[in-house]
Design a protein around this motif. Structure first.
Motif, PDB file in Angstrom:
ATOM      1  N   ASN A 163     -52.189 -39.569 -10.338  1.00 11.90           N
ATOM      2  CA  ASN A 163     -50.941 -39.041  -9.779  1.00 11.90           C
ATOM      3  C   ASN A 163     -50.281 -38.028 -10.714  1.00 11.90           C
ATOM      4  N   GLU A 164     -50.386 -38.263 -12.030  1.00 19.20           N
ATOM      5  CA  GLU A 164     -49.825 -37.292 -12.993  1.00 19.20           C
ATOM      6  C   GLU A 164     -50.529 -35.951 -12.861  1.00 19.20           C
ATOM      7  N   LEU A 165     -51.845 -35.996 -12.686  1.00 21.96           N
ATOM      8  CA  LEU A 165     -52.612 -34.765 -12.524  1.00 21.96           C
ATOM      9  C   LEU A 165     -52.191 -34.052 -11.233  1.00 21.96           C
ATOM     10  N   LYS A 166     -52.016 -34.828 -10.163  1.00 27.07           N
ATOM     11  CA  LYS A 166     -51.629 -34.235  -8.888  1.00 27.07           C
ATOM     12  C   LYS A 166     -50.227 -33.630  -8.953  1.00 27.07           C
ATOM     13  N   MET A 167     -49.312 -34.296  -9.665  1.00 23.86           N
ATOM     14  CA  MET A 167     -47.962 -33.751  -9.806  1.00 23.86           C
ATOM     15  C   MET A 167     -47.986 -32.464 -10.623  1.00 23.86           C
ATOM     16  N   SER A 168     -48.904 -32.382 -11.586  1.00 23.43           N
ATOM     17  CA  SER A 168     -49.067 -31.162 -12.379  1.00 23.43           C
ATOM     18  C   SER A 168     -49.569 -30.022 -11.499  1.00 23.43           C
ATOM     19  N   ILE A 169     -50.489 -30.351 -10.588  1.00 23.27           N
ATOM     20  CA  ILE A 169     -51.008 -29.350  -9.648  1.00 23.27           C
ATOM     21  C   ILE A 169     -49.887 -28.848  -8.743  1.00 23.27           C
ATOM     22  N   ILE A 170     -49.058 -29.758  -8.257  1.00 23.39           N
ATOM     23  CA  ILE A 170     -47.936 -29.384  -7.398  1.00 23.39           C
ATOM     24  C   ILE A 170     -46.991 -28.450  -8.144  1.00 23.39           C
ATOM     25  N   ASP A 171     -46.746 -28.732  -9.415  1.00 22.99           N
ATOM     26  CA  ASP A 171     -45.861 -27.892 -10.228  1.00 22.99           C
ATOM     27  C   ASP A 171     -46.419 -26.473 -10.350  1.00 22.99           C
ATOM     28  N   ILE A 172     -47.730 -26.360 -10.574  1.00 23.81           N
ATOM     29  CA  ILE A 172     -48.378 -25.040 -10.677  1.00 23.81           C
ATOM     30  C   ILE A 172     -48.286 -24.290  -9.348  1.00 23.81           C
ATOM     31  N   LEU A 173     -48.544 -25.005  -8.246  1.00 28.52           N
ATOM     32  CA  LEU A 173     -48.474 -24.387  -6.922  1.00 28.52           C
ATOM     33  C   LEU A 173     -47.061 -23.889  -6.628  1.00 28.52           C
ATOM     34  N   ASN A 174     -46.060 -24.690  -7.020  1.00 24.01           N
ATOM     35  CA  ASN A 174     -44.663 -24.288  -6.801  1.00 24.01           C
ATOM     36  C   ASN A 174     -44.323 -23.023  -7.580  1.00 24.01           C
ATOM     37  N   LYS A 175     -44.760 -22.954  -8.829  1.00 25.83           N
ATOM     38  CA  LYS A 175     -44.451 -21.790  -9.661  1.00 25.83           C
ATOM     39  C   LYS A 175     -45.075 -20.525  -9.091  1.00 25.83           C
ATOM     40  N   ARG A 176     -46.332 -20.618  -8.667  1.00 27.14           N
ATOM     41  CA  ARG A 176     -47.016 -19.440  -8.117  1.00 27.14           C
ATOM     42  C   ARG A 176     -46.402 -19.021  -6.781  1.00 27.14           C
ATOM     43  N   THR A 177     -46.074 -20.006  -5.972  1.00 27.50           N
ATOM     44  CA  THR A 177     -45.452 -19.715  -4.681  1.00 27.50           C
ATOM     45  C   THR A 177     -44.089 -19.051  -4.875  1.00 27.50           C
ATOM     46  N   ASN A 178     -43.290 -19.587  -5.791  1.00 27.22           N
ATOM     47  CA  ASN A 178     -41.964 -19.021  -6.063  1.00 27.22           C
ATOM     48  C   ASN A 178     -42.065 -17.594  -6.570  1.00 27.22           C
ATOM     49  N   PHE A 179     -43.077 -17.335  -7.402  1.00 31.54           N
ATOM     50  CA  PHE A 179     -43.258 -15.987  -7.932  1.00 31.54           C
ATOM     51  C   PHE A 179     -43.584 -15.000  -6.816  1.00 31.54           C
ATOM     52  N   LEU A 180     -44.520 -15.375  -5.925  1.00 32.38           N
ATOM     53  CA  LEU A 180     -44.895 -14.481  -4.837  1.00 32.38           C
ATOM     54  C   LEU A 180     -43.729 -14.263  -3.883  1.00 32.38           C
ATOM     55  N   GLU A 181     -42.990 -15.321  -3.593  1.00 34.01           N
ATOM     56  CA  GLU A 181     -41.836 -15.179  -2.706  1.00 34.01           C
ATOM     57  C   GLU A 181     -40.775 -14.270  -3.325  1.00 34.01           C
ATOM     58  N   SER A 182     -40.633 -14.328  -4.656  1.00 30.27           N
ATOM     59  CA  SER A 182     -39.661 -13.456  -5.326  1.00 30.27           C
ATOM     60  C   SER A 182     -40.067 -11.987  -5.203  1.00 30.27           C
ATOM     61  N   VAL A 183     -41.380 -11.718  -5.242  1.00 24.74           N
ATOM     62  CA  VAL A 183     -41.872 -10.349  -5.056  1.00 24.74           C
ATOM     63  C   VAL A 183     -41.543  -9.860  -3.657  1.00 24.74           C
ATOM     64  N   PHE A 184     -41.750 -10.722  -2.652  1.00 25.78           N
ATOM     65  CA  PHE A 184     -41.462 -10.340  -1.274  1.00 25.78           C
ATOM     66  C   PHE A 184     -39.967 -10.093  -1.071  1.00 25.78           C
ATOM     67  N   ILE A 185     -39.141 -10.899  -1.730  1.00 30.85           N
ATOM     68  CA  ILE A 185     -37.688 -10.736  -1.604  1.00 30.85           C
ATOM     69  C   ILE A 185     -37.237  -9.427  -2.249  1.00 30.85           C
ATOM     70  N   LYS A 186     -37.755  -9.128  -3.436  1.00 34.71           N
ATOM     71  CA  LYS A 186     -37.347  -7.914  -4.158  1.00 34.71           C
ATOM     72  C   LYS A 186     -37.790  -6.649  -3.433  1.00 34.71           C
ATOM     73  N   THR A 187     -38.972  -6.682  -2.847  1.00 32.27           N
ATOM     74  CA  THR A 187     -39.476  -5.499  -2.147  1.00 32.27           C
ATOM     75  C   THR A 187     -39.042  -5.464  -0.679  1.00 32.27           C
ATOM     76  N   LYS A 188     -38.457  -6.582  -0.215  1.00 28.90           N
ATOM     77  CA  LYS A 188     -37.986  -6.697   1.174  1.00 28.90           C
ATOM     78  C   LYS A 188     -39.106  -6.405   2.167  1.00 28.90           C
ATOM     79  N   ILE A 189     -40.276  -6.936   1.868  1.00 29.96           N
ATOM     80  CA  ILE A 189     -41.441  -6.692   2.715  1.00 29.96           C
ATOM     81  C   ILE A 189     -41.502  -7.656   3.885  1.00 29.96           C
TER      82      ILE A 189
END
Length: 226
Positions: A1-27
């Motif tokens: 479960n610790e490994l899976k929670m670590s994976i979720i954390d990585i997925l959240n960070k990457r998702t947040n980064f991509l969403e921030s790019v879309f927000i800044k460029t208003k695409i």
């Protein structure tokens, strides 16, 4: 479960980064993208329900927390996959390796009429012989002389995104050709309504011109973070 929670954390960070790019460029409208996630997950659930009619075997107890975490990982992975596919179509790269801006986007004094006029892209200066590079993967939608643009190449990146490269001296691609990021489409030139060698670079979203400079600024840091 610790490994899976670590994976979720990585997925959240990457998702947040991509969403921030879309927000800044208003695409993209993120609320509309959420519908895409939901439709994709719904399709998965329908497939699972359909497959349940063709399963069997001994009954075993299942840890509900384990199942919930596994499902969450799938949903977040699926979301990241959809975002990444869209992200790869966003023109964030530079169309010339080394350039300087000679004219910005927006209202400016027309170099010929000396009156105020709206400039739909940016003009980039560079040495003669400089290659013009496609700024995201896509498909060539137009090649040839396009009025005041002179020798031009238009590239369709999907999802309503298009880039235009104008005033070229040479063209290397054909209409309908699929291009990868950084593919050379031609050489810098002075064709069409132009006062000197430069590239007129445009980004269009749903056929409306957008300022390319925020895309170029964001693009400088993208490769370091993703």
């Amino acid at each position: 479960n610790e490994l899976k929670m670590s994976i979720i954390d990585i997925l959240n960070k990457r998702t947040n980064f991509l969403e921030s790019v879309f927000i800044k460029t208003k695409i993209y409208n993120l609320s509309k993208l959420k519908k895409v996630y939901m439709e994709d997950n719904l399709t998965l659930e329908e497939n699972l329900e359909s497959n349940q009619k063709e399963v069997g075997g001994p009954l075993e107890n299942v840890d509900n927390q384990h199942v919930e975490i596994s499902n969450l990982i799938y949903e977040k992975s699926n979301k990241l996959k959809i975002l990444r596919k869209r992200f790869l179509s966003v023109p964030l790269s530079s169309p010339i390796e080394s350039y300087y801006v000679t004219s910005g986007y927006g209202v400016r004094k027309d170099p010929y009429t000396k009156r105020k006029a709206f400039h739909k892209g940016i003009d980039l200066g560079a040495p003669w012989g400089s290659d013009i590079l496609v700024t995201a993967k896509g498909k060539v939608s137009f090649v040839g002389n396009y009025g005041s643009y002179g020798k031009s190449v238009f590239v369709d990146h999907g999802y309503g995104l298009q880039t235009r490269y104008a005033h070229l001296s040479k063209i290397f691609v054909k209409e309908g050709q699929k291009l990868h990021l950084g593919h050379a489409v031609g050489k810098i030139g002075n064709t069409g309504r132009s006062t000197g060698k430069h590239l007129h670079y445009e980004i269009k979203i749903n056929n409306k011109a957008r300022n390319p400079q925020p895309f170029l600024r964001i693009g400088k840091n993208v490769s370091k973070k993703f």
